[in-house]
Motif scaffolding. Structure first.
Motif, PDB file in Angstrom:
ATOM      1  N   GLU A 116      34.911  61.566  35.297  1.00  0.00           N
ATOM      2  CA  GLU A 116      35.858  62.028  36.308  1.00  0.00           C
ATOM      3  C   GLU A 116      36.780  60.907  36.765  1.00  0.00           C
ATOM      4  O   GLU A 116      37.904  61.156  37.186  1.00  0.00           O
ATOM      5  CB  GLU A 116      35.111  62.592  37.516  1.00  0.00           C
ATOM      6  CG  GLU A 116      34.368  63.866  37.216  1.00  0.00           C
ATOM      7  CD  GLU A 116      33.808  64.506  38.472  1.00  0.00           C
ATOM      8  OE1 GLU A 116      34.305  64.224  39.583  1.00  0.00           O
ATOM      9  OE2 GLU A 116      32.857  65.284  38.339  1.00  0.00           O
ATOM     10  N   LEU A 117      36.289  59.676  36.694  1.00  0.00           N
ATOM     11  CA  LEU A 117      37.067  58.539  37.190  1.00  0.00           C
ATOM     12  C   LEU A 117      36.597  57.282  36.486  1.00  0.00           C
ATOM     13  O   LEU A 117      35.388  57.044  36.367  1.00  0.00           O
ATOM     14  CB  LEU A 117      36.850  58.407  38.707  1.00  0.00           C
ATOM     15  CG  LEU A 117      37.663  57.378  39.460  1.00  0.00           C
ATOM     16  CD1 LEU A 117      39.131  57.789  39.514  1.00  0.00           C
ATOM     17  CD2 LEU A 117      37.119  57.232  40.879  1.00  0.00           C
ATOM     18  N   TYR A 118      37.546  56.496  35.999  1.00  0.00           N
ATOM     19  CA  TYR A 118      37.235  55.203  35.394  1.00  0.00           C
ATOM     20  C   TYR A 118      38.438  54.319  35.671  1.00  0.00           C
ATOM     21  O   TYR A 118      39.457  54.403  34.983  1.00  0.00           O
ATOM     22  CB  TYR A 118      36.975  55.334  33.891  1.00  0.00           C
ATOM     23  CG  TYR A 118      36.343  54.105  33.276  1.00  0.00           C
ATOM     24  CD1 TYR A 118      34.965  54.015  33.134  1.00  0.00           C
ATOM     25  CD2 TYR A 118      37.123  53.030  32.861  1.00  0.00           C
ATOM     26  CE1 TYR A 118      34.375  52.897  32.577  1.00  0.00           C
ATOM     27  CE2 TYR A 118      36.537  51.907  32.309  1.00  0.00           C
ATOM     28  CZ  TYR A 118      35.170  51.843  32.165  1.00  0.00           C
ATOM     29  OH  TYR A 118      34.586  50.730  31.614  1.00  0.00           O
ATOM     30  N   VAL A 119      38.370  53.535  36.734  1.00  0.00           N
ATOM     31  CA  VAL A 119      39.509  52.776  37.223  1.00  0.00           C
ATOM     32  C   VAL A 119      39.214  51.285  37.128  1.00  0.00           C
ATOM     33  O   VAL A 119      38.141  50.830  37.546  1.00  0.00           O
ATOM     34  CB  VAL A 119      39.830  53.149  38.686  1.00  0.00           C
ATOM     35  CG1 VAL A 119      40.996  52.333  39.222  1.00  0.00           C
ATOM     36  CG2 VAL A 119      40.114  54.636  38.805  1.00  0.00           C
ATOM     37  N   VAL A 120      40.168  50.545  36.586  1.00  0.00           N
ATOM     38  CA  VAL A 120      40.074  49.086  36.478  1.00  0.00           C
ATOM     39  C   VAL A 120      40.773  48.494  37.699  1.00  0.00           C
ATOM     40  O   VAL A 120      41.912  48.862  38.003  1.00  0.00           O
ATOM     41  CB  VAL A 120      40.738  48.597  35.177  1.00  0.00           C
ATOM     42  CG1 VAL A 120      40.683  47.082  35.077  1.00  0.00           C
ATOM     43  CG2 VAL A 120      40.081  49.250  33.965  1.00  0.00           C
ATOM     44  N   ASN A 121      40.082  47.591  38.405  1.00  0.00           N
ATOM     45  CA  ASN A 121      40.593  47.007  39.644  1.00  0.00           C
ATOM     46  C   ASN A 121      40.581  45.485  39.579  1.00  0.00           C
ATOM     47  O   ASN A 121      39.659  44.906  38.998  1.00  0.00           O
ATOM     48  CB  ASN A 121      39.700  47.413  40.835  1.00  0.00           C
ATOM     49  CG  ASN A 121      39.487  48.894  40.945  1.00  0.00           C
ATOM     50  OD1 ASN A 121      40.309  49.596  41.472  1.00  0.00           O
ATOM     51  ND2 ASN A 121      38.360  49.379  40.436  1.00  0.00           N
ATOM     52  N   ARG A 122      41.546  44.855  40.224  1.00  0.00           N
ATOM     53  CA  ARG A 122      41.565  43.398  40.413  1.00  0.00           C
ATOM     54  C   ARG A 122      41.551  43.130  41.914  1.00  0.00           C
ATOM     55  O   ARG A 122      41.984  43.964  42.702  1.00  0.00           O
ATOM     56  CB  ARG A 122      42.841  42.783  39.823  1.00  0.00           C
ATOM     57  CG  ARG A 122      43.121  43.039  38.363  1.00  0.00           C
ATOM     58  CD  ARG A 122      42.423  42.145  37.364  1.00  0.00           C
ATOM     59  NE  ARG A 122      42.379  40.736  37.627  1.00  0.00           N
ATOM     60  CZ  ARG A 122      43.294  39.836  37.269  1.00  0.00           C
ATOM     61  NH1 ARG A 122      44.380  40.205  36.636  1.00  0.00           N
ATOM     62  NH2 ARG A 122      43.123  38.553  37.537  1.00  0.00           N
ATOM     63  N   THR A 123      41.062  41.963  42.310  1.00  0.00           N
ATOM     64  CA  THR A 123      41.092  41.566  43.710  1.00  0.00           C
ATOM     65  C   THR A 123      41.959  40.316  43.848  1.00  0.00           C
ATOM     66  O   THR A 123      41.973  39.462  42.960  1.00  0.00           O
ATOM     67  CB  THR A 123      39.679  41.277  44.255  1.00  0.00           C
ATOM     68  OG1 THR A 123      39.097  40.221  43.503  1.00  0.00           O
ATOM     69  CG2 THR A 123      38.788  42.497  44.178  1.00  0.00           C
ATOM     70  N   PRO A 124      42.686  40.207  44.958  1.00  0.00           N
ATOM     71  CA  PRO A 124      43.593  39.075  45.117  1.00  0.00           C
ATOM     72  C   PRO A 124      42.892  37.729  45.307  1.00  0.00           C
ATOM     73  O   PRO A 124      43.500  36.684  45.090  1.00  0.00           O
ATOM     74  CB  PRO A 124      44.422  39.437  46.353  1.00  0.00           C
ATOM     75  CG  PRO A 124      43.610  40.440  47.089  1.00  0.00           C
ATOM     76  CD  PRO A 124      42.770  41.150  46.068  1.00  0.00           C
ATOM     77  N   ASP A 125      41.623  37.742  45.675  1.00  0.00           N
ATOM     78  CA  ASP A 125      40.934  36.479  45.956  1.00  0.00           C
ATOM     79  C   ASP A 125      40.016  36.000  44.828  1.00  0.00           C
ATOM     80  O   ASP A 125      39.364  34.972  44.964  1.00  0.00           O
ATOM     81  CB  ASP A 125      40.157  36.580  47.266  1.00  0.00           C
ATOM     82  CG  ASP A 125      39.113  37.675  47.260  1.00  0.00           C
ATOM     83  OD1 ASP A 125      39.210  38.593  46.414  1.00  0.00           O
ATOM     84  OD2 ASP A 125      38.200  37.627  48.099  1.00  0.00           O
ATOM     85  N   GLU A 126      39.954  36.745  43.705  1.00  0.00           N
ATOM     86  CA  GLU A 126      39.134  36.333  42.568  1.00  0.00           C
ATOM     87  C   GLU A 126      39.944  36.543  41.282  1.00  0.00           C
ATOM     88  O   GLU A 126      39.962  37.631  40.719  1.00  0.00           O
ATOM     89  CB  GLU A 126      37.846  37.159  42.474  1.00  0.00           C
ATOM     90  CG  GLU A 126      36.851  36.934  43.575  1.00  0.00           C
ATOM     91  CD  GLU A 126      35.596  37.736  43.323  1.00  0.00           C
ATOM     92  OE1 GLU A 126      34.567  37.126  42.976  1.00  0.00           O
ATOM     93  OE2 GLU A 126      35.650  38.979  43.448  1.00  0.00           O
ATOM     94  N   ASP A 127      40.599  35.496  40.830  1.00  0.00           N
ATOM     95  CA  ASP A 127      41.486  35.609  39.672  1.00  0.00           C
ATOM     96  C   ASP A 127      40.789  36.072  38.401  1.00  0.00           C
ATOM     97  O   ASP A 127      41.412  36.709  37.548  1.00  0.00           O
ATOM     98  CB  ASP A 127      42.176  34.266  39.387  1.00  0.00           C
ATOM     99  CG  ASP A 127      43.168  33.883  40.456  1.00  0.00           C
ATOM    100  OD1 ASP A 127      43.641  34.778  41.192  1.00  0.00           O
ATOM    101  OD2 ASP A 127      43.478  32.681  40.568  1.00  0.00           O
ATOM    102  N   ASP A 128      39.518  35.754  38.253  1.00  0.00           N
ATOM    103  CA  ASP A 128      38.821  36.060  37.009  1.00  0.00           C
ATOM    104  C   ASP A 128      37.835  37.214  37.122  1.00  0.00           C
ATOM    105  O   ASP A 128      37.089  37.489  36.187  1.00  0.00           O
ATOM    106  CB  ASP A 128      38.118  34.801  36.482  1.00  0.00           C
ATOM    107  CG  ASP A 128      39.125  33.755  36.054  1.00  0.00           C
ATOM    108  OD1 ASP A 128      40.126  34.134  35.419  1.00  0.00           O
ATOM    109  OD2 ASP A 128      38.935  32.564  36.366  1.00  0.00           O
TER     110      ASP A 128
END
Length: 104
Positions: A40-52
């Protein structure tokens, strides 16, 4: 509201400097999940405080669908292309989604 639905947050950390490549690889995996039964959902996310670091948000109609996707051929899902980018094993947080905008 469904008690059968399962979800997961997955945190993956790339070797230093490879966060963008990891995110791109996981977007290819996400495309492969588009046709996975029960996804139903498979989303790739990045966070601004962890570059890797890259987070995946997953929701499946039931445990069987989730397990079937995890047990698929790694090449079929495209996950093999990202394993070499990881600094360590993925971290998992298991969830029981109950509903909200975006979920049927």
């Amino acid at each position: 509201m469904s008690g059968d639905r399962v979800g997961r947050y997955v945190r993956m950390v790339a070797v230093e400097g490879q966060g963008p490549a990891l995110a791109e690889g996981l977007l290819r995996v996400a495309e492969g999940m588009r046709d996975a039964p029960g996804c139903e959902l498979y989303v790739v996310n990045r966070t601004p405080d962890e570059d890797d670091a890259v987070w995946i948000t997953e929701v499946w109609t039931d445990e069987e669908s989730s397990e079937a996707a995890l047990n698929r051929n790694l090449g079929e899902a495209g996950i093999g292309s990202v394993l070499g980018l990881l600094a360590g094993p993925p971290e998992f947080i298991e969830l029981s989604p109950v509903g909200g905008p975006g979920l049927s």
